[in-house]
Each structure stands twice: as C-alpha cells, then as structure tokens.
Motif scaffolding. Structure first.
Motif, short mmCIF file in Angstrom:
data_model
loop_
_atom_site.label_atom_id
_atom_site.label_comp_id
_atom_site.label_asym_id
_atom_site.label_seq_id
_atom_site.Cartn_x
_atom_site.Cartn_y
_atom_site.Cartn_z
N MET A 119 0.79 -1.14 0.02
CA MET A 119 -0.20 0.05 0.02
C MET A 119 0.83 1.27 -0.06
N THR A 120 0.44 2.25 -0.47
CA THR A 120 1.08 3.53 -0.65
C THR A 120 0.64 4.23 0.66
N TYR A 121 1.49 5.33 1.13
CA TYR A 121 1.20 6.00 2.33
C TYR A 121 -0.26 6.59 2.33
N SER A 122 -0.61 6.87 1.25
CA SER A 122 -2.11 7.62 1.15
C SER A 122 -3.12 6.54 1.58
N GLU A 123 -2.75 5.40 0.93
CA GLU A 123 -3.98 4.27 1.10
C GLU A 123 -3.64 3.91 2.32
N GLU A 124 -2.57 3.79 3.12
CA GLU A 124 -2.52 3.38 4.52
C GLU A 124 -3.43 4.57 5.44
N ASN A 125 -3.38 5.75 5.13
CA ASN A 125 -3.65 6.66 5.80
C ASN A 125 -5.32 6.74 5.86
N LEU A 140 -9.00 0.91 -2.85
CA LEU A 140 -9.08 0.16 -1.74
C LEU A 140 -10.09 -0.95 -2.04
N SER A 141 -10.96 -0.88 -2.48
CA SER A 141 -11.86 -1.92 -2.94
C SER A 141 -11.61 -2.99 -3.74
N GLU A 142 -10.67 -2.38 -4.87
CA GLU A 142 -10.04 -3.16 -5.91
C GLU A 142 -9.09 -4.12 -5.12
N LYS A 143 -8.48 -3.90 -4.06
CA LYS A 143 -7.42 -4.30 -3.32
C LYS A 143 -7.97 -5.59 -2.34
N ASP A 144 -9.27 -5.51 -2.14
CA ASP A 144 -10.16 -6.09 -1.26
C ASP A 144 -9.84 -5.82 0.19
N LEU A 145 -9.68 -4.46 0.49
CA LEU A 145 -9.33 -3.98 1.83
C LEU A 145 -10.78 -3.32 2.37
N GLY A 175 -22.05 3.54 1.85
CA GLY A 175 -21.14 3.66 2.86
C GLY A 175 -20.10 2.65 2.76
N VAL A 176 -19.12 2.45 3.47
CA VAL A 176 -17.91 1.88 3.46
C VAL A 176 -17.73 0.98 4.83
N SER A 177 -17.37 -0.35 4.58
CA SER A 177 -16.79 -0.81 5.97
C SER A 177 -15.59 -1.76 5.39
N LEU A 178 -14.73 -2.18 6.40
CA LEU A 178 -13.54 -3.08 6.15
C LEU A 178 -13.64 -4.19 5.87
N GLY A 223 -8.55 -5.99 5.20
CA GLY A 223 -8.34 -4.42 5.58
C GLY A 223 -8.67 -4.07 7.23
N LEU A 224 -9.33 -4.87 7.91
CA LEU A 224 -9.24 -4.50 9.15
C LEU A 224 -7.85 -5.02 10.02
#
Length: 215
Positions: free
Chosen positions: A1-7, A46-51, A59-62, A66-67
C-alpha cells in the motif's frame, strides 16, 4: 500500500471504531480534510485491493483483510508513541505527528522487536489500546469523567481528544494517566465541574470532562 492508502485505511478504522454504521464518504472527507471526489477515487482503489467493502451511496466497511491491515498501522503508530515517550523523553503532546511518519515503516521484524524492547505494552501514552502482532486488542474498561456523579472518583486511563492543545492543558492542570480524579461538584448553570486531582481542587468545563477517560 502507498502512504495515502494506509492513511485512508487507518481513518476508516478509527471512524468504524466510533460507529456501528457503515462509514460515509463525507465522514471520511471531513476527517481527512479533503474533497469527497478524492475520497471516492481512493475508495475504488481500496475496494479493488479487497481492503474495503464499498457500494456507492451505501457507505464503507473494512474487509477482514482491511481490518487486519488497519490494525497493523495503528499498532505501529502506538508502539512508536510509546518509544518516543518512554525512551526518548518526548511529552505526550509531541508524539502524534512524529508517529504519523514512523507508522509507514514496512519492516514487520522491526516492529515486533520494538514491541519486545518496550515490554509488549497494551496501551499507548494516551491510554489507547495497542493491537498485538495478530491484531488482538485488550479492551480497556473505561468511561468519560463527565459520566461520574458527585463524590465519585476514578483513575485517568486515557483521553478522547489527543490534540496538542488539550494535552498541554492537562499538563498545566497536572492531570495525567494514573491521576485520581474525584467529582466534588457539578454546576447546573454551565455544566462545569469542581474536581480534586491529587491534593488540589480545580474547575474544569464539561468539554474537558467529556474528553477524559477514567476507570
């Protein structure tokens, strides 16, 4: 993951911890101080990475993956905060921004060694729980100081607001983790509190009392 994705992942995790509902795009945008359109673009990645599970307007859930990833980011952040306070003598209001940078270090071996070096702490300097290497968290039983009644007392075990301004205020009032706080009076006029901390009595606002956790 990139820093932005982690944030983004960490932000969704924190929002999820505060609510049982799916997290809205607007809530993420507000928390990260960015545009909703930028959030939508990142959520797709993030969805494409199954996170995350992401359905537009719902809405969004982990996801399970991802969790765990989010917990590992939080684990690194809070372990670095412990290291900075305990080993390098930083104050608790200084460490958040530095830990924001250090949490992106990828080495799992380094983080596990850091954990062992610190004696495997279960809480960071602000009283927040630290996930272990498997993502397990020891739940801390706590409630807000504002929920106590007159003459009740508790031990400070954490803070809801971790901003530098708030932590510096607590330092001035000599309130820290482990401080015993007793409610002496609740003022009906402005909802302020007269409290005893150690051997001294002070007045605090309802806002302050609503940001201190005790047990």
């Amino acid at each position: 993951m990139t820093y932005s994705e982690e944030n983004y992942l960490k932000t969704i995790y924190h929002l999820t911890s505060a609510s049982e509902d799916a997290i809205s795009t607007n809530a993420i945008a507000e928390k990260m101080e960015t545009k909703a359109s930028s959030v939508t673009d990142m959520l797709k990645k993030l969805s494409e990475k199954d996170l995350i599970n992401y359905i537009k307007y719902q809405g969004v859930s982990l996801t399970t993956q991802g969790l765990l990833a989010a917990k590992m980011i939080v684990r690194k952040h809070r372990l670095w905060e412990c290291f900075l306070v305990e080993k390098l003598d930083f104050s608790w209001d200084e460490v958040h921004d530095i830990a924001e940078q250090l949490e992106h270090i990828k080495s799992e071996k380094l983080i596990n060694k850091l954990d062992d070096f610190l004696g495997n702490p279960t809480e960071d300097p602000h009283g927040d729980p630290i996930p272990d290497a498997n993502g397990m968290i020891i739940k801390i039983e706590k409630r807000l100081l504002s929920e106590l009644e007159k003459n009740q007392a508790g031990i400070c075990v954490g803070v809801k607001d971790t901003s530098s301004d708030f932590l510096q205020y607590l330092d001035k009032q000599e309130i820290a983790l482990g401080s015993q706080i007793q409610i002496l009076e609740k003022e009906s006029f402005d909802s302020s509190y007269r409290i005893r901390v150690g051997n001294k009595e002070i007045m605090i606002s309802n806002k302050i009392a609503s940001n201190i956790y005790v047990k």
